[in-house]
Design a protein around this motif. Structure first.
Motif, PDB file in Angstrom:
ATOM      1  N   ILE A  24       8.221  -1.855   0.037  1.00  0.00           N
ATOM      2  CA  ILE A  24       7.774  -1.252  -1.220  1.00  0.00           C
ATOM      3  C   ILE A  24       6.845  -0.092  -0.898  1.00  0.00           C
ATOM      4  O   ILE A  24       5.927  -0.239  -0.085  1.00  0.00           O
ATOM      5  CB  ILE A  24       7.011  -2.266  -2.097  1.00  0.00           C
ATOM      6  CG1 ILE A  24       7.847  -3.535  -2.318  1.00  0.00           C
ATOM      7  CG2 ILE A  24       6.628  -1.650  -3.427  1.00  0.00           C
ATOM      8  CD1 ILE A  24       7.048  -4.649  -2.973  1.00  0.00           C
ATOM      9  N   THR A  25       7.087   1.067  -1.527  1.00  0.00           N
ATOM     10  CA  THR A  25       6.210   2.224  -1.348  1.00  0.00           C
ATOM     11  C   THR A  25       5.666   2.659  -2.708  1.00  0.00           C
ATOM     12  O   THR A  25       6.429   2.877  -3.648  1.00  0.00           O
ATOM     13  CB  THR A  25       6.961   3.397  -0.685  1.00  0.00           C
ATOM     14  OG1 THR A  25       7.394   3.007   0.621  1.00  0.00           O
ATOM     15  CG2 THR A  25       6.041   4.611  -0.547  1.00  0.00           C
ATOM     16  N   ILE A  26       4.340   2.756  -2.778  1.00  0.00           N
ATOM     17  CA  ILE A  26       3.662   3.142  -4.016  1.00  0.00           C
ATOM     18  C   ILE A  26       2.954   4.478  -3.790  1.00  0.00           C
ATOM     19  O   ILE A  26       2.294   4.667  -2.762  1.00  0.00           O
ATOM     20  CB  ILE A  26       2.620   2.083  -4.440  1.00  0.00           C
ATOM     21  CG1 ILE A  26       3.259   0.685  -4.446  1.00  0.00           C
ATOM     22  CG2 ILE A  26       2.030   2.421  -5.800  1.00  0.00           C
ATOM     23  CD1 ILE A  26       4.405   0.524  -5.407  1.00  0.00           C
ATOM     24  N   ARG A  27       3.094   5.398  -4.706  1.00  0.00           N
ATOM     25  CA  ARG A  27       2.401   6.679  -4.594  1.00  0.00           C
ATOM     26  C   ARG A  27       0.890   6.482  -4.687  1.00  0.00           C
ATOM     27  O   ARG A  27       0.411   5.603  -5.396  1.00  0.00           O
ATOM     28  CB  ARG A  27       2.863   7.638  -5.692  1.00  0.00           C
ATOM     29  CG  ARG A  27       4.330   8.027  -5.601  1.00  0.00           C
ATOM     30  CD  ARG A  27       4.669   9.071  -6.663  1.00  0.00           C
ATOM     31  NE  ARG A  27       4.279   8.623  -7.996  1.00  0.00           N
ATOM     32  CZ  ARG A  27       4.351   9.399  -9.073  1.00  0.00           C
ATOM     33  NH1 ARG A  27       4.785  10.646  -8.976  1.00  0.00           N
ATOM     34  NH2 ARG A  27       3.985   8.923 -10.256  1.00  0.00           N
ATOM     35  N   GLY A  28       0.157   7.332  -3.988  1.00  0.00           N
ATOM     36  CA  GLY A  28      -1.289   7.198  -3.956  1.00  0.00           C
ATOM     37  C   GLY A  28      -1.938   7.277  -5.316  1.00  0.00           C
ATOM     38  O   GLY A  28      -2.865   6.516  -5.626  1.00  0.00           O
ATOM     39  N   GLU A  29      -1.435   8.169  -6.180  1.00  0.00           N
ATOM     40  CA  GLU A  29      -2.045   8.321  -7.502  1.00  0.00           C
ATOM     41  C   GLU A  29      -1.783   7.124  -8.410  1.00  0.00           C
ATOM     42  O   GLU A  29      -2.462   6.941  -9.422  1.00  0.00           O
ATOM     43  CB  GLU A  29      -1.547   9.603  -8.182  1.00  0.00           C
ATOM     44  CG  GLU A  29      -0.048   9.708  -8.314  1.00  0.00           C
ATOM     45  CD  GLU A  29       0.597  10.485  -7.183  1.00  0.00           C
ATOM     46  OE1 GLU A  29       1.603  11.171  -7.435  1.00  0.00           O
ATOM     47  OE2 GLU A  29       0.098  10.399  -6.041  1.00  0.00           O
ATOM     48  N   ASP A  30      -0.802   6.295  -8.041  1.00  0.00           N
ATOM     49  CA  ASP A  30      -0.488   5.112  -8.846  1.00  0.00           C
ATOM     50  C   ASP A  30      -1.126   3.842  -8.296  1.00  0.00           C
ATOM     51  O   ASP A  30      -1.023   2.779  -8.918  1.00  0.00           O
ATOM     52  CB  ASP A  30       1.034   4.911  -8.919  1.00  0.00           C
ATOM     53  CG  ASP A  30       1.740   6.063  -9.607  1.00  0.00           C
ATOM     54  OD1 ASP A  30       1.118   6.684 -10.491  1.00  0.00           O
ATOM     55  OD2 ASP A  30       2.904   6.350  -9.256  1.00  0.00           O
ATOM     56  N   PHE A  31      -1.759   3.953  -7.131  1.00  0.00           N
ATOM     57  CA  PHE A  31      -2.297   2.761  -6.478  1.00  0.00           C
ATOM     58  C   PHE A  31      -3.788   2.628  -6.750  1.00  0.00           C
ATOM     59  O   PHE A  31      -4.570   3.545  -6.496  1.00  0.00           O
ATOM     60  CB  PHE A  31      -2.047   2.816  -4.967  1.00  0.00           C
ATOM     61  CG  PHE A  31      -2.389   1.544  -4.254  1.00  0.00           C
ATOM     62  CD1 PHE A  31      -1.532   0.462  -4.290  1.00  0.00           C
ATOM     63  CD2 PHE A  31      -3.581   1.423  -3.551  1.00  0.00           C
ATOM     64  CE1 PHE A  31      -1.848  -0.724  -3.646  1.00  0.00           C
ATOM     65  CE2 PHE A  31      -3.905   0.247  -2.903  1.00  0.00           C
ATOM     66  CZ  PHE A  31      -3.039  -0.825  -2.955  1.00  0.00           C
ATOM     67  N   ASP A  32      -4.174   1.480  -7.280  1.00  0.00           N
ATOM     68  CA  ASP A  32      -5.569   1.178  -7.584  1.00  0.00           C
ATOM     69  C   ASP A  32      -6.041   0.074  -6.641  1.00  0.00           C
ATOM     70  O   ASP A  32      -5.605  -1.078  -6.758  1.00  0.00           O
ATOM     71  CB  ASP A  32      -5.712   0.744  -9.038  1.00  0.00           C
ATOM     72  CG  ASP A  32      -7.161   0.541  -9.467  1.00  0.00           C
ATOM     73  OD1 ASP A  32      -8.026   0.403  -8.591  1.00  0.00           O
ATOM     74  OD2 ASP A  32      -7.416   0.502 -10.676  1.00  0.00           O
ATOM     75  N   CYS A  33      -6.921   0.419  -5.708  1.00  0.00           N
ATOM     76  CA  CYS A  33      -7.384  -0.568  -4.722  1.00  0.00           C
ATOM     77  C   CYS A  33      -8.092  -1.748  -5.373  1.00  0.00           C
ATOM     78  O   CYS A  33      -8.083  -2.863  -4.832  1.00  0.00           O
ATOM     79  CB  CYS A  33      -8.312   0.095  -3.705  1.00  0.00           C
ATOM     80  SG  CYS A  33      -7.475   1.192  -2.536  1.00  0.00           S
ATOM     81  N   GLU A  34      -8.718  -1.524  -6.515  1.00  0.00           N
ATOM     82  CA  GLU A  34      -9.462  -2.592  -7.184  1.00  0.00           C
ATOM     83  C   GLU A  34      -8.543  -3.569  -7.910  1.00  0.00           C
ATOM     84  O   GLU A  34      -8.828  -4.760  -7.999  1.00  0.00           O
ATOM     85  CB  GLU A  34     -10.456  -1.988  -8.177  1.00  0.00           C
ATOM     86  CG  GLU A  34     -11.487  -1.062  -7.550  1.00  0.00           C
ATOM     87  CD  GLU A  34     -12.418  -1.795  -6.599  1.00  0.00           C
ATOM     88  OE1 GLU A  34     -12.579  -3.024  -6.767  1.00  0.00           O
ATOM     89  OE2 GLU A  34     -12.989  -1.146  -5.704  1.00  0.00           O
ATOM     90  N   LYS A  35      -7.432  -3.083  -8.429  1.00  0.00           N
ATOM     91  CA  LYS A  35      -6.571  -3.925  -9.270  1.00  0.00           C
ATOM     92  C   LYS A  35      -5.178  -4.163  -8.695  1.00  0.00           C
ATOM     93  O   LYS A  35      -4.561  -5.184  -8.975  1.00  0.00           O
ATOM     94  CB  LYS A  35      -6.441  -3.296 -10.661  1.00  0.00           C
ATOM     95  CG  LYS A  35      -7.760  -3.185 -11.410  1.00  0.00           C
ATOM     96  CD  LYS A  35      -7.556  -2.553 -12.773  1.00  0.00           C
ATOM     97  CE  LYS A  35      -8.873  -2.436 -13.535  1.00  0.00           C
ATOM     98  NZ  LYS A  35      -8.683  -1.791 -14.865  1.00  0.00           N
ATOM     99  N   SER A  36      -4.658  -3.197  -7.925  1.00  0.00           N
ATOM    100  CA  SER A  36      -3.303  -3.335  -7.397  1.00  0.00           C
ATOM    101  C   SER A  36      -3.260  -4.333  -6.255  1.00  0.00           C
ATOM    102  O   SER A  36      -4.147  -4.349  -5.393  1.00  0.00           O
ATOM    103  CB  SER A  36      -2.776  -1.981  -6.921  1.00  0.00           C
ATOM    104  OG  SER A  36      -2.768  -1.044  -7.980  1.00  0.00           O
ATOM    105  N   GLY A  37      -2.236  -5.180  -6.238  1.00  0.00           N
ATOM    106  CA  GLY A  37      -2.098  -6.181  -5.191  1.00  0.00           C
ATOM    107  C   GLY A  37      -0.645  -6.445  -4.846  1.00  0.00           C
ATOM    108  O   GLY A  37       0.281  -5.999  -5.533  1.00  0.00           O
ATOM    109  N   PHE A  38      -0.436  -7.172  -3.771  1.00  0.00           N
ATOM    110  CA  PHE A  38       0.899  -7.553  -3.324  1.00  0.00           C
ATOM    111  C   PHE A  38       0.901  -9.055  -3.049  1.00  0.00           C
ATOM    112  O   PHE A  38      -0.023  -9.564  -2.416  1.00  0.00           O
ATOM    113  CB  PHE A  38       1.290  -6.804  -2.047  1.00  0.00           C
ATOM    114  CG  PHE A  38       1.304  -5.310  -2.182  1.00  0.00           C
ATOM    115  CD1 PHE A  38       2.451  -4.634  -2.566  1.00  0.00           C
ATOM    116  CD2 PHE A  38       0.154  -4.572  -1.918  1.00  0.00           C
ATOM    117  CE1 PHE A  38       2.461  -3.251  -2.694  1.00  0.00           C
ATOM    118  CE2 PHE A  38       0.154  -3.195  -2.037  1.00  0.00           C
ATOM    119  CZ  PHE A  38       1.307  -2.530  -2.427  1.00  0.00           C
TER     120      PHE A  38
END
Length: 292
Positions: free
Chosen positions: A216-230
Motif C-alpha cells: 500500500i502506498t499513501i501520498r504524503g499529503e494524505d498521510f496523518d501520523c497522528e491518526k493514520s494507521g495500518f
C-alpha cells in the motif's frame, strides 16, 4: 695564466666545437660552484633544525583533525541501535491506559504484544445446530477478550469453511512517528505472507473499502501520523490453506512487514517488523531494523 689566455688556447683546439663550449662554461662557473658548495652545510643544518623543531612540537601538541575533510571522505557508518524507533503500536481504543500504554515504540529486537488473535475451530463432526452454537460462543469470546483488555473498538470476524471456523480479532495497529512530516512524499507498507495483508485505516467515516493488500502506498499529503494507521488482517488464501490442512500451525501465519517513508529530497526511512504467532494464535511484533 689568465682566464682570457685559457679561452684563447681553447679556441685553437680542433675539431670538437662542443668541447670548447663545455670548457669555457667550466672555467666561468668554477668560482660560483665553490661558493655554493660552502653554503650547502649551512642549508642542511637549517633544515635539520627546522625538522627537529617540528618534530618536537608534534610530541607535545595534540593532533589536529580537519572535521570537514573527515566528513567528506569518511563513509557513513550505520549503527541500528542508535536509530530512533519510529514504528509504534497503537491501541485502537484503550480505556485502561494505566495498565497498558496506548502507544508503544518498537525498540529493536524486543517483543511486543500486537493484539491480534487467531483461532481455528474444527467443525467436521458438528451438526448445523451445533455449528450455530459454536459460532455464537466464538463471537462471545471476541467481546470477552475486548472487555478484559479494556478495548471498546476493534476488528473481528469469523470465516466459515466447509470444516472449520477461522476467527480473527484485532485491537491494535501500527503507526509511524516520523520527523519532518511536512516533507514526506509517500508512505509505503508491504508484507510477505500470502496469508496476511495490510489495511490502511484513516479513522474517519468512509463509504468504500479501505486500501488493503500486500503493498500500500499513501501520498504524503494524505498521510496523518497522528491518526493514520495500518493493521494486519487475514486473506482468503489463509482460509484455503486451512481447508486443505485443518491442523495448519499458527506459525504459518508469521509475516514480515516493511514500512518505508520517502521524503521529497529522495531520502528514506525504513523499518522491518516481524509478526510472529505463538501456538495459541496470539501475535507478537519484533522490529528487526531501522535504516535512514
Amino acid at each position: 695564466m689568465k682566464r682570457e689566455d685559457f679561452i684563447q688556447a681553447i679556441d685553437n683546439i680542433q675539431p670538437d666545437i662542443h668541447m670548447k663550449t663545455r670548457l669555457k662554461v667550466k672555467i666561468f662557473t668554477a668560482g660560483n660552484e665553490r661558493k655554493k658548495a660552502k653554503n650547502i652545510p649551512k642549508i642542511v643544518v637549517a633544515l635539520c633544525l627546522a625538522f627537529a623543531l617540528i618534530l618536537g612540537a608534534g610530541l607535545f601538541a595534540a593532533p589536529q583533525t580537519d572535521s570537514n575533510a573527515a566528513t567528506q571522505t569518511s563513509p557513513q557508518v550505520f549503527v541500528p541501535e542508535l536509530m530512533k524507533a519510529f514504528v509504534v503500536i497503537a491501541a485502537a481504543e484503550n480505556e485502561t491506559a494505566e495498565t497498558q500504554p496506548a502507544i508503544q515504540a518498537l525498540e529493536l529486537n524486543r517483543k511486543y504484544s500486537y493484539g491480534v488473535h487467531l483461532k481455528i475451530t474444527d467443525t467436521r463432526s458438528l451438526s448445523k445446530e451445533e455449528k450455530a452454537e459454536i459460532l455464537k460462543e466464538l463471537n462471545d469470546e471476541i467481546f470477552l477478550y475486548s472487555k478484559e483488555n479494556g478495548f471498546s473498538l476493534g476488528r473481528s470476524m469469523t470465516c466459515e469453511g466447509n470444516n472449520f471456523y477461522l476467527t480473527y480479532c484485532s485491537v491494535n495497529e501500527f503507526r509511524l512517528n516520523l520527523e519532518n512530516r511536512e516533507n514526506i512524499k509517500s508512505v509505503t507498507v508491504s508484507n510477505t505472507s500470502e496469508y496476511g495483508e495490510m489495511v490502511y485505516d484513516v479513522h474517519k467515516p468512509i463509504f468504500k473499502s479501505p486500501d488493503h493488500g500486500h503493498s500500500i502506498t499513501i501520498r504524503g499529503e494524505d498521510f496523518d501520523c497522528e491518526k493514520s494507521g495500518f493493521y494486519w488482517s487475514i486473506t482468503e488464501d489463509a482460509e484455503k490453506a486451512i481447508e486443505k490442512n485443518i491442523n495448519l500451525p499458527f506459525s504459518a501465519f508469521n509475516d514480515t512487514i516493511t514500512f518505508t517513508a520517502e521524503y521529497i529530497d529522495g531520502s528514506k526511512a525504513t523499518a522491518v517488523v516481524e509478526l510472529n504467532f505463538d501456538n495459541s494464535g496470539s501475535a507478537t511484533a519484533v522490529c528487526k531494523s531501522y535504516t535512514f
